[in-house]
Write a protein that holds these residues in place. Structure first.
Motif, mmCIF file in Angstrom:
data_model
loop_
_atom_site.group_PDB
_atom_site.id
_atom_site.type_symbol
_atom_site.label_atom_id
_atom_site.label_comp_id
_atom_site.label_asym_id
_atom_site.label_seq_id
_atom_site.Cartn_x
_atom_site.Cartn_y
_atom_site.Cartn_z
ATOM 1 N N ILE A 13 -6.956 -2.180 1.559
ATOM 2 C CA ILE A 13 -6.282 -1.564 0.413
ATOM 3 C C ILE A 13 -4.859 -1.190 0.826
ATOM 4 O O ILE A 13 -4.646 -0.582 1.885
ATOM 5 C CB ILE A 13 -7.044 -0.313 -0.063
ATOM 6 N N THR A 14 -3.889 -1.524 0.022
ATOM 7 C CA THR A 14 -2.488 -1.190 0.300
ATOM 8 C C THR A 14 -1.918 -0.364 -0.840
ATOM 9 O O THR A 14 -2.400 -0.428 -1.977
ATOM 10 C CB THR A 14 -1.644 -2.459 0.491
ATOM 11 N N ASP A 15 -0.876 0.415 -0.512
ATOM 12 C CA ASP A 15 -0.221 1.196 -1.554
ATOM 13 C C ASP A 15 0.869 0.359 -2.211
ATOM 14 O O ASP A 15 1.026 -0.836 -1.923
ATOM 15 C CB ASP A 15 0.318 2.502 -0.989
ATOM 16 N N ALA A 16 1.655 0.975 -3.091
ATOM 17 C CA ALA A 16 2.693 0.252 -3.823
ATOM 18 C C ALA A 16 3.751 -0.327 -2.892
ATOM 19 O O ALA A 16 4.400 -1.333 -3.213
ATOM 20 C CB ALA A 16 3.335 1.178 -4.857
ATOM 21 N N VAL A 22 -1.372 6.893 4.675
ATOM 22 C CA VAL A 22 -0.683 5.676 5.100
ATOM 23 C C VAL A 22 0.232 6.050 6.254
ATOM 24 O O VAL A 22 0.486 7.236 6.519
ATOM 25 C CB VAL A 22 0.128 5.049 3.945
ATOM 26 N N ILE A 23 0.740 5.048 6.956
ATOM 27 C CA ILE A 23 1.666 5.289 8.060
ATOM 28 C C ILE A 23 3.087 5.286 7.496
ATOM 29 O O ILE A 23 3.529 4.311 6.868
ATOM 30 C CB ILE A 23 1.519 4.225 9.153
ATOM 31 N N SER A 24 3.791 6.381 7.741
ATOM 32 C CA SER A 24 5.154 6.510 7.222
ATOM 33 C C SER A 24 6.131 5.723 8.088
ATOM 34 O O SER A 24 5.784 5.234 9.168
ATOM 35 C CB SER A 24 5.561 7.980 7.176
ATOM 36 N N ASP A 25 7.366 5.656 7.607
ATOM 37 C CA ASP A 25 8.403 4.979 8.389
ATOM 38 C C ASP A 25 8.677 5.700 9.688
ATOM 39 O O ASP A 25 9.229 5.115 10.639
ATOM 40 C CB ASP A 25 9.691 4.872 7.556
ATOM 41 N N ALA A 26 8.315 6.965 9.733
ATOM 42 C CA ALA A 26 8.540 7.746 10.953
ATOM 43 C C ALA A 26 7.340 7.672 11.895
ATOM 44 O O ALA A 26 7.224 8.486 12.818
ATOM 45 C CB ALA A 26 8.832 9.200 10.574
ATOM 46 N N ASP A 27 6.490 6.700 11.663
ATOM 47 C CA ASP A 27 5.299 6.535 12.496
ATOM 48 C C ASP A 27 4.446 7.811 12.536
ATOM 49 O O ASP A 27 4.072 8.324 13.599
ATOM 50 C CB ASP A 27 5.667 6.111 13.918
ATOM 51 N N GLY A 85 3.063 -1.597 -0.027
ATOM 52 C CA GLY A 85 2.440 -2.609 0.817
ATOM 53 C C GLY A 85 1.887 -2.068 2.120
ATOM 54 O O GLY A 85 1.552 -2.835 3.023
ATOM 55 N N ARG A 86 1.787 -0.740 2.249
ATOM 56 C CA ARG A 86 1.276 -0.151 3.491
ATOM 57 C C ARG A 86 -0.256 -0.034 3.458
ATOM 58 O O ARG A 86 -0.833 0.271 2.406
ATOM 59 C CB ARG A 86 1.907 1.229 3.710
ATOM 60 N N GLN A 87 -0.889 -0.270 4.596
ATOM 61 C CA GLN A 87 -2.340 -0.186 4.708
ATOM 62 C C GLN A 87 -2.806 1.248 4.488
ATOM 63 O O GLN A 87 -2.253 2.204 5.040
ATOM 64 C CB GLN A 87 -2.804 -0.651 6.098
ATOM 65 N N VAL A 88 -3.850 1.390 3.655
ATOM 66 C CA VAL A 88 -4.405 2.709 3.384
ATOM 67 C C VAL A 88 -5.572 2.973 4.354
ATOM 68 O O VAL A 88 -6.485 2.147 4.497
ATOM 69 C CB VAL A 88 -4.905 2.819 1.929
ATOM 70 N N TYR A 89 -5.512 4.135 5.001
ATOM 71 C CA TYR A 89 -6.574 4.585 5.889
ATOM 72 C C TYR A 89 -7.151 5.888 5.333
ATOM 73 O O TYR A 89 -6.704 6.387 4.300
ATOM 74 C CB TYR A 89 -6.046 4.827 7.306
ATOM 75 N N ALA A 90 -8.118 6.442 6.024
ATOM 76 C CA ALA A 90 -8.681 7.728 5.630
ATOM 77 C C ALA A 90 -8.944 8.561 6.871
ATOM 78 O O ALA A 90 -9.302 8.033 7.934
ATOM 79 C CB ALA A 90 -9.973 7.539 4.843
ATOM 80 N N PRO A 109 0.073 11.590 3.266
ATOM 81 C CA PRO A 109 -0.868 11.334 2.169
ATOM 82 C C PRO A 109 -0.444 10.121 1.347
ATOM 83 O O PRO A 109 0.747 9.901 1.107
ATOM 84 C CB PRO A 109 -0.802 12.620 1.336
ATOM 85 N N VAL A 110 -1.406 9.317 0.933
ATOM 86 C CA VAL A 110 -1.129 8.197 0.052
ATOM 87 C C VAL A 110 -0.987 8.729 -1.364
ATOM 88 O O VAL A 110 -1.582 9.748 -1.729
ATOM 89 C CB VAL A 110 -2.244 7.131 0.130
ATOM 90 N N ASP A 111 -0.156 8.053 -2.151
ATOM 91 C CA ASP A 111 0.011 8.471 -3.543
ATOM 92 C C ASP A 111 -1.321 8.285 -4.272
ATOM 93 O O ASP A 111 -2.004 7.266 -4.131
ATOM 94 C CB ASP A 111 1.107 7.646 -4.212
ATOM 95 N N ALA A 112 -1.698 9.275 -5.085
ATOM 96 C CA ALA A 112 -2.983 9.240 -5.774
ATOM 97 C C ALA A 112 -3.117 8.032 -6.685
ATOM 98 O O ALA A 112 -4.218 7.517 -6.903
ATOM 99 C CB ALA A 112 -3.174 10.526 -6.574
ATOM 100 N N THR A 113 -2.006 7.531 -7.209
ATOM 101 C CA THR A 113 -2.090 6.380 -8.107
ATOM 102 C C THR A 113 -2.452 5.103 -7.368
ATOM 103 O O THR A 113 -2.869 4.118 -7.989
ATOM 104 C CB THR A 113 -0.752 6.183 -8.836
#
Length: 530
Positions: A169-172, A206-211, A174-179, A215-219
């Motif tokens: 699953i990826t966010d808007a 998700v992993i931010s640009d700052a490594d 394109g980042r991989q979603v983890y839990a 939190p992933v966006d709820a949408t």
């Protein structure tokens, strides 16, 4: 799969066996392909197309998809049988978690979504599902984690995928979603998760640009149904824990560390090794052997591979003092060959027969009885019968009907008295022989004999011209018949019986007494059955 009483070699055919338990075991073996092809199921049997494994009891077979996930839940279970049925129309099991509108979800033990292993809280050494501890109860997204040497891969990070597409699953962006898997406050090492006081949740990140994890966006996650894989700490001696996570490397022990089966067994110590799936140990090549030995290196058990034209053997060797088989049901499909000194005995190698290669003795030790019981006739025969005129192929039977047993008992009662007819064969033969005439003596009266006086031959009373012989054998009234001038006389125990005759002074000397006088020329005949 099709059950067959007589197995034919078609993919899918399963031997029904001789019992419900055997049928269930054969089906389980067919699904797992772990039985004996040609015996439990058809030689041409192939792997199950749905990718399932099975376990069984005496009455039930349970199938389970090898691949986890809800996508297998639509696999149909059908049957055509009057004696079997599936409990469910399809494979079941939760396996997937529906996410609400936010970016966090509380897992439910009742739905089968929580880890089945106990909690391993924080960065300790406890074994189980690694979880971080929340400040309170589940219900709000939290970034609490069990840190590791990589800030984006904490030890409580879970992998997630779409339950329908089985893809990540990826966010808007394109980042991989983890839990992050997190337990409510108060959960300690070894606790089993539940829906009341030991709850657990997933906070999606998700992993931010700052490594770093954010939190992933709820949408991007809300409303989806996911499958997840949680981290679990297991005991692997000397192996760094971080090696189980991506982006980490570790160095093995090198050539100085001897990785042998012996060392692995020594390291196991007294803790039992457990395994929940099948273990296959292949011996590749004709003549390859697997052996268990005692402390003196004497063979105890040896398995010899013989598929390449040889003979596959399992040997229990002479160094074994006692082979103790306490199985509830021991089934030798092809019979048994027993040889303890040069004369082999075959049990069931020919259906329904016990055969000895040489002199064979069936005995009962310890003073115990030996009984041979047949459902119908009990027959005796030997090799001499074939060359004789005896025509019955099964030899001589002990009895041909129930009536013969009753007649045998009645005949013995005639001889031994009422209630004494159930005797052994030897006793019956002896009594029958006793009731066969042994001797017949004739004697003529040579001088008048008064009533109640002894009558005997020249050596004693000398009023008969011949000795009557010893009349003391057997039972006098049953084993001797006395005739006078051709008429059978009635015997008595003594003079008080008032019968025709009774024992004289000495039966051993052949003396008889009569209740009436005898005159010269009277003829006596004494018949002995004693």
């Amino acid at each position: 799969y099709t059950f067959q009483t007589v197995l034919t070699d078609v993919d899918g055919n399963v031997a029904i066996g001789g019992s419900q338990a055997q049928a269930m075991e054969n089906l389980r073996r067919a699904i797992n392909l772990d039985g004996v092809a040609g015996t439990n199921y058809a030689t041409s049997m192939t792997s199950n197309a749905l990718g399932t494994t099975a376990t069984d009891t005496a009455t039930t077979v349970v199938v389970e998809a090898v691949e986890a996930g809800s996508h297998k839940n639509s696999a149909a279970t059908t049957e055509t049988s009057s004696v079997m049925s599936w409990a469910d129309p399809t494979l079941g099991g939760a396996g997937a978690t529906a996410i609400g509108a936010g970016n966090q979800v509380t897992l439910h033990d009742a739905g089968g979504e929580t880890p089945t292993f106990p909690a391993a809280v924080g960065g300790g050494t406890a074994l189980g599902a690694i979880v971080a501890t929340l400040a309170g109860q589940p219900g709000t997204h939290d970034l609490v984690e069990v840190s590791s040497t990589n800030p984006t891969v904490p030890k409580n990070r879970c992998l997630c995928r779409d339950a329908s597409l089985h893809e990540g699953i990826t966010d808007a962006a394109g980042r991989q979603v983890y839990a992050l898997i997190q337990a409510e406050n108060g959960v300690v090492d070894g606790d089993n998760f539940d829906d009341a006081t030991k709850q657990v949740q997933l906070s999606f990140v998700v992993i931010s640009d700052a490594d770093d994890l954010v939190p992933v966006d709820a949408t991007d996650i809300g409303g989806q149904t996911i499958e997840y894989v949680y981290p679990r700490r297991v005991s692997i001696d000397t192996l760094p824990e971080d090696c189980a996570f991506p982006h980490f490397t570790f160095t093995d022990g090198g050539a100085s560390v001897s990785v042998t089966l012996n060392n692995a067994i020594d390291n196991q110590g007294v803790t039992p090794a457990t395994q929940a799936t099948n273990i296959d140990w292949d011996l590749v090549g004709a003549g390859v052997e697997l052996a268990w030995r005692d402390a003196l290196n004497a063979d105890l058990l040896r398995i010899i591979e013989g598929s390449a034209g040889g003979t596959t053997k399992i040997q229990v060797h002479s160094a074994v003092d006692l082979y103790d088989n306490d199985a509830v049901d021991v089934d030798f499909a092809n019979g048994i060959k027993v040889d303890s000194g040069g004369s082999q005995i075959d049990i069931g190698t020919t259906a329904g027969e016990i055969t000895g290669a040489g002199a064979t003795k069936l005995g009962s030790g310890g003073g115990a009885d030996l009984s041979l019981v047949a459902a119908l006739e009990l027959n005796l025969t030997d090799s001499y019968r074939a060359a004789s005129t005896w025509s019955l192929g099964d030899g001589i039977s002990l009895a041909d009907s129930t009536a013969e047993w009753t007649a045998f008992e009645s005949a013995m009662e005639d001889i031994l008295g009422s209630g004494n007819g159930e005797v052994s064969l030897l006793k019956a033969i002896t009594e029958a022989a006793k009731n066969t005439r042994k001797n017949k003596v004739f004697a003529e009266v040579t001088a008048p004999i008064a009533a109640d006086a002894n009558a005997s031959g020249p050596a004693t009373d000398n009023n008969l011209d011949a000795e009557l012989g010893n009349l003391s054998g057997g039972t006098f009234l049953q084993d001797y018949d006395v005739y006078l001038n051709g008429d059978l006389q009635e015997g008595g125990a003594d003079a008080a019986a008032n019968n025709d005759y009774y024992p004289g002074t000495s039966l051993a000397l052949g003396q008889l007494k009569f209740e009436f006088p005898l005159t010269p020329n009277d003829k006596l005949c004494v018949v002995s059955y004693a």
